[in-house]
Design an enzyme around this catalytic site. Structure first.
Site, PDB file in Angstrom:
ATOM      1  N   THR A 146      15.422  -3.990  24.790  1.00 40.36           N
ATOM      2  CA  THR A 146      14.528  -3.123  25.562  1.00 40.36           C
ATOM      3  C   THR A 146      13.091  -3.180  25.069  1.00 40.36           C
ATOM      4  O   THR A 146      12.214  -2.558  25.679  1.00 40.36           O
ATOM      5  CB  THR A 146      15.002  -1.666  25.488  1.00 40.36           C
ATOM      6  OG1 THR A 146      15.065  -1.272  24.105  1.00 40.36           O
ATOM      7  CG2 THR A 146      16.360  -1.492  26.133  1.00 40.36           C
ATOM      8  N   LYS A 147      12.817  -3.909  24.002  1.00 42.47           N
ATOM      9  CA  LYS A 147      11.481  -3.912  23.396  1.00 42.47           C
ATOM     10  C   LYS A 147      10.602  -5.012  23.990  1.00 42.47           C
ATOM     11  O   LYS A 147      11.049  -5.845  24.772  1.00 42.47           O
ATOM     12  CB  LYS A 147      11.599  -4.066  21.884  1.00 42.47           C
ATOM     13  CG  LYS A 147      12.440  -2.985  21.210  1.00 42.47           C
ATOM     14  CD  LYS A 147      11.901  -1.590  21.492  1.00 42.47           C
ATOM     15  CE  LYS A 147      12.595  -0.515  20.657  1.00 42.47           C
ATOM     16  NZ  LYS A 147      13.983  -0.257  21.057  1.00 42.47           N
ATOM     17  N   ASN A 148       9.332  -5.035  23.578  1.00 40.44           N
ATOM     18  CA  ASN A 148       8.392  -6.030  24.095  1.00 40.44           C
ATOM     19  C   ASN A 148       8.786  -7.443  23.679  1.00 40.44           C
ATOM     20  O   ASN A 148       8.757  -8.369  24.493  1.00 40.44           O
ATOM     21  CB  ASN A 148       6.979  -5.723  23.597  1.00 40.44           C
ATOM     22  CG  ASN A 148       6.442  -4.399  24.114  1.00 40.44           C
ATOM     23  OD1 ASN A 148       7.178  -3.416  24.208  1.00 40.44           O
ATOM     24  ND2 ASN A 148       5.159  -4.354  24.448  1.00 40.44           N
TER      25      ASN A 148
END
Length: 375
Positions: free
Chosen positions: A180-182
């Protein structure tokens, strides 16, 4: 359905994984891990970067490094993921939860000093949504009371505070590369070390308490068990995947920021009229576009908005449940009412945010929100 999240692949992930497999070394600290370490140290100014299997592992390493003992107190926001607290609870710490800011979910730095006691060992600021906490105030208190600062920078890669990269200011910092992170590697994390006295021991803790890394560098003639530790280092397959991502950091960030800005400009003239707050960005920090959220007036309004979006093909989600009222920790909390933390628990909603989200999809989501609020 427009999903809340969709992992972005640059196209090089499987190629680099294949290279790692063909190199004959797929356990930790191979060529791709070293490339990742070098990139993060040079790009963000960490004295030492060590990839881990998760941000949770990085936080647990930090708790060991600062020698958390049973009865020590650690101050952190209540509005955060359970890993922030659990890493220190595992070492026997008592968590002292602080309230969030009125304007955003970050810890209210002005409320910290009143929570400091002779038992306080550390402050753990969480840079929510990649937006910086007020680090000057936090570091001042740390210096004044001889405390450690561990930045929970899980969401904060490539974000800055007064020109300094988040994760480079405290003594230690933990990052996440969850899907879910960049930047992603499926599961994965990193410990950033900014205090040189922790570097040698961090390598030992990460290698199950052995001085294996020193042995392979020729610094000792044999390696053995010298400290506590665990198996915190990721396989070379995870590192290879991550390296493909960091090669494209600028492209990923440009796209995410464009999506964030489109949300903001679509909603900025309508949303405030309905009593809903947009994300607040303090002038001392940058925005890495990790997420776009809204703060509704109450739980009922948020529940209605999430349902309406889902009924029309958009998956939005709420976020953390304030930890001081959790089943596990409520009996251990000192009873203070954390007004702002509970407000975000009940009122914050996160909108879809991922690299491949199109302009037309963002516009569709924004139009749905406007229609729902006008009905």
């Amino acid at each position: 359905m427009i999903d809340f999240n969709k992992p972005f692949l640059t196209g090089k992930e499987t190629e680099y994984i294949k290279q790692a497999v063909e190199s004959g070394k797929i356990s930790g600290d191979g060529i791709f891990t070293k490339r990742c370490h070098q990139f993060f140290e040079e790009k963000f100014g960490f004295k030492k970067a060590l990839l881990t299997t998760s941000c949770t592992d990085a936080l647990e390493m930090a708790a060991i490094l600062i020698d958390i003992q049973p009865g020590d107190e650690v101050i952190m926001p209540a509005y955060t993921f359970v890993s922030t607290a659990n890493a220190f609870v595992l070492r026997g710490a008592n968590i002292v939860f602080a309230d969030s800011n009125a304007k955003n979910p970050n810890i209210d730095a002005d409320k910290i000093e009143a929570l400091i006691t002779p038992k306080t060992k550390a402050i753990v600021p969480v840079h929510y949504a990649g937006i910086a906490c007020d680090m000057d105030k936090i570091m001042f208190l740390a210096d004044q009371y001889n405390l450690f600062v561990v930045e929970d920078a899980a969401q904060a890669i490539d974000s800055y505070y007064k020109g300094k990269s988040l994760g480079s200011i405290g003594h230690l910092a933990a990052f996440s590369f969850h899907e879910t992170k960049n930047l992603i590697s499926g599961e994965g994390g990193m410990l950033a070390i900014n205090d040189e006295r922790f570097i040698a021991r961090a390598e030992i803790i990460r290698e199950k308490g052995t001085n294996r890394s020193q042995f392979f560098r020729g610094e000792v003639d044999k390696y053995g068990w010298v400290d506590v530790g665990s198996s915190f280092l990721p396989s070379e397959i995870i590192s290879a995947f991550l390296y493909a991502q960091i090669e494209n950091l600028d492209i990923i960030q440009q796209k995410r920021i464009a999506i964030w800005n489109r949300y903001y400009h679509n909603l900025k003239d309508i949303i405030p009229q309905k009593g809903i707050d947009l994300p607040y960005l303090p002038d001392y920090g940058t925005n890495n576009a990790h997420m776009f959220y809204l703060i509704c007036q109450n739980l009922e309004q948020r529940t209605g908005l999430i349902k309406y979006l889902k009924d029309n093909g958009v998956l939005s989600v709420f976020h953390y449940l304030s930890l001081e009222s959790s089943h596990f920790y409520s009996s251990k909390h000192d009873g203070r009412i954390l007004t702002n933390s509970n407000k975000y628990t009940n009122c914050l909603v996160r909108l879809p945010m991922f690299f491949e989200l199109t302009e037309s999809q963002v516009d569709y989501i924004c139009n749905l929100i406007k229609k729902h609020l006008q009905d």
